[in-house]
Design a protein around this motif. Sequence first.
Motif, PDB file in Angstrom:
ATOM      1  N   ASP A  42      43.789  24.944  62.483  1.00  0.00           N
ATOM      2  CA  ASP A  42      45.073  24.930  61.789  1.00  0.00           C
ATOM      3  C   ASP A  42      45.294  26.322  61.170  1.00  0.00           C
ATOM      4  O   ASP A  42      44.525  26.755  60.297  1.00  0.00           O
ATOM      5  CB  ASP A  42      45.005  23.852  60.688  1.00  0.00           C
ATOM      6  N   PRO A  43      46.325  27.057  61.624  1.00  0.00           N
ATOM      7  CA  PRO A  43      46.512  28.442  61.136  1.00  0.00           C
ATOM      8  C   PRO A  43      46.688  28.512  59.625  1.00  0.00           C
ATOM      9  O   PRO A  43      46.276  29.481  58.996  1.00  0.00           O
ATOM     10  CB  PRO A  43      47.773  28.927  61.862  1.00  0.00           C
ATOM     11  N   TYR A  44      47.285  27.458  59.013  1.00  0.00           N
ATOM     12  CA  TYR A  44      47.475  27.468  57.558  1.00  0.00           C
ATOM     13  C   TYR A  44      46.115  27.501  56.849  1.00  0.00           C
ATOM     14  O   TYR A  44      45.881  28.296  55.937  1.00  0.00           O
ATOM     15  CB  TYR A  44      48.277  26.226  57.133  1.00  0.00           C
ATOM     16  N   LYS A  45      45.198  26.645  57.315  1.00  0.00           N
ATOM     17  CA  LYS A  45      43.885  26.558  56.661  1.00  0.00           C
ATOM     18  C   LYS A  45      43.064  27.829  56.903  1.00  0.00           C
ATOM     19  O   LYS A  45      42.341  28.298  56.021  1.00  0.00           O
ATOM     20  CB  LYS A  45      43.135  25.313  57.141  1.00  0.00           C
ATOM     21  N   ILE A  46      43.203  28.386  58.090  1.00  0.00           N
ATOM     22  CA  ILE A  46      42.457  29.616  58.403  1.00  0.00           C
ATOM     23  C   ILE A  46      43.024  30.779  57.583  1.00  0.00           C
ATOM     24  O   ILE A  46      42.280  31.577  56.994  1.00  0.00           O
ATOM     25  CB  ILE A  46      42.497  29.887  59.922  1.00  0.00           C
ATOM     26  N   TRP A  47      44.331  30.842  57.512  1.00  0.00           N
ATOM     27  CA  TRP A  47      44.999  31.879  56.700  1.00  0.00           C
ATOM     28  C   TRP A  47      44.547  31.761  55.235  1.00  0.00           C
ATOM     29  O   TRP A  47      44.126  32.739  54.620  1.00  0.00           O
ATOM     30  CB  TRP A  47      46.508  31.682  56.850  1.00  0.00           C
ATOM     31  N   LEU A  48      44.617  30.548  54.693  1.00  0.00           N
ATOM     32  CA  LEU A  48      44.230  30.324  53.300  1.00  0.00           C
ATOM     33  C   LEU A  48      42.777  30.756  53.058  1.00  0.00           C
ATOM     34  O   LEU A  48      42.478  31.474  52.100  1.00  0.00           O
ATOM     35  CB  LEU A  48      44.414  28.839  52.958  1.00  0.00           C
ATOM     36  N   SER A  49      41.880  30.360  53.955  1.00  0.00           N
ATOM     37  CA  SER A  49      40.467  30.713  53.757  1.00  0.00           C
ATOM     38  C   SER A  49      40.279  32.223  53.829  1.00  0.00           C
ATOM     39  O   SER A  49      39.534  32.806  53.043  1.00  0.00           O
ATOM     40  CB  SER A  49      39.583  30.008  54.789  1.00  0.00           C
ATOM     41  N   GLU A  50      40.967  32.880  54.744  1.00  0.00           N
ATOM     42  CA  GLU A  50      40.808  34.332  54.872  1.00  0.00           C
ATOM     43  C   GLU A  50      41.316  35.057  53.625  1.00  0.00           C
ATOM     44  O   GLU A  50      40.713  36.026  53.177  1.00  0.00           O
ATOM     45  CB  GLU A  50      41.552  34.853  56.113  1.00  0.00           C
ATOM     46  N   ILE A  51      42.416  34.584  53.080  1.00  0.00           N
ATOM     47  CA  ILE A  51      42.969  35.238  51.878  1.00  0.00           C
ATOM     48  C   ILE A  51      42.028  34.998  50.694  1.00  0.00           C
ATOM     49  O   ILE A  51      41.710  35.913  49.946  1.00  0.00           O
ATOM     50  CB  ILE A  51      44.398  34.712  51.562  1.00  0.00           C
ATOM     51  N   ILE A  52      41.540  33.772  50.550  1.00  0.00           N
ATOM     52  CA  ILE A  52      40.639  33.478  49.433  1.00  0.00           C
ATOM     53  C   ILE A  52      39.355  34.301  49.547  1.00  0.00           C
ATOM     54  O   ILE A  52      38.845  34.836  48.563  1.00  0.00           O
ATOM     55  CB  ILE A  52      40.308  31.960  49.381  1.00  0.00           C
ATOM     56  N   LEU A  53      38.855  34.441  50.774  1.00  0.00           N
ATOM     57  CA  LEU A  53      37.546  35.099  50.940  1.00  0.00           C
ATOM     58  C   LEU A  53      37.597  36.622  50.867  1.00  0.00           C
ATOM     59  O   LEU A  53      36.552  37.274  50.849  1.00  0.00           O
ATOM     60  CB  LEU A  53      36.899  34.654  52.249  1.00  0.00           C
ATOM     61  N   GLN A  54      38.810  37.195  50.799  1.00  0.00           N
ATOM     62  CA  GLN A  54      38.869  38.642  50.590  1.00  0.00           C
ATOM     63  C   GLN A  54      38.372  38.899  49.169  1.00  0.00           C
ATOM     64  O   GLN A  54      38.883  38.310  48.229  1.00  0.00           O
ATOM     65  CB  GLN A  54      40.310  39.150  50.711  1.00  0.00           C
TER      66      GLN A  54
END
Length: 375
Positions: free
Chosen positions: A38-50
């Motif tokens: 799910d691109p939303y969940k992947i996007w969210l995780s990538e932003i949080i993990l920066q």
Amino acid sequence: MYFFNLLLLNLFPVIFSKKIIKWYETNKRHLPWRETNDPYKIWLSEIILQQTRIDQGLDYYLKFIKHYPNIKSLAAASETEVLKQWQGLGYYTRARNLHLTAKYITEKLDGRFPDIYDEIIGLKGIGEYTAAAISSIAFNQSYPVVDGNVLRFFSRYFGIKTDIKSHETKKVILNRAESLIDKKQPGTFNQAVMEFGALHCIPANPKCPECIFKKNCYAFTNKIVDKLPLSINKVKQRKRHFNYLIFLRKLKNGKVTYLKQRTENDIWKNLYDFPLVESKTKILLSGARKIIEKQFGIPLNHSSVAGSKEFKHILTHQIIHARFFIIDLPKKQKVLSMNSDIKNKWVEVNADTISKFPIPRLIDRYLKENNIFEG
Ligand code: SF4
């Protein structure tokens, strides 16, 4: 011999990618965003993990998904609510951009996350790294990702001896990653190289003796593992002195104080903190008293001021030295007698309402150590 070498050169990406994916399948950490495309969940995780460790990021990710399970629900929230959920993670621009982009996708793209790299990178708050991560993991497109872990791993493996923070070095490593990426499973390859850097080729004491790449690793075979990656430019940190003024007023139902939203283009934009006076150097109690009297028009002869110890708060580019001054307002001292311009930007809070506002971690730390509403 020439043809043999040529064959080896052509086979190198395949061998490398097979090896690292095999390692990944055995050693990877099982994380919720790795169980979805799910691109939303992947996007969210990538932003949080920066700029955030996985153990800390995981809690925030789960909390976010619970509150905002999809783009639509994130878009429907207010910015203050989103910042509150983000509280403590730092780099609040990430949360503001996340929210703005969710609104944009909902309103302008009919709620559909774009699946083309050029469109993804056009979204606010999404740079080359995040666009490549979403494109490869969610949409199986062949875009390499280069984060800090990949930079370290590749600089050692390929013996890249230029400054790791320079644009040129990043470009060189991106080109290497581009030539190695597994085109059939780019998302898995990308996650594998990042995970290898995060768990195996770690900053201090990398696990070289048991490393599957040690035979061909430049740094290991040349005994310069501790010299790479090369880091030349040290980040300069600016020192700032924050003097927070906590005006306390006793009402029938308990004490109230004031928070102020940070609307300026500065750290913690749109979060709330106490009224603040910044100074070039440390201010003592006598200095604070003068400011309170002159700048805020509070006569101090009937009220008391108490200063806290210094709180040091370290950010990437700044070190904040903060002191908190509690001012007990005399019973009849009306807040309106303060500068009305300032008053308009303040919100009155008590022990029950203060937790509803998104506040910087520094303020949270202070409040946890000091119950200002007591007594
Ligand atoms: S041998 Fe050591 S330095 Fe080289 S890739 Fe493996 S862990 Fe990293």
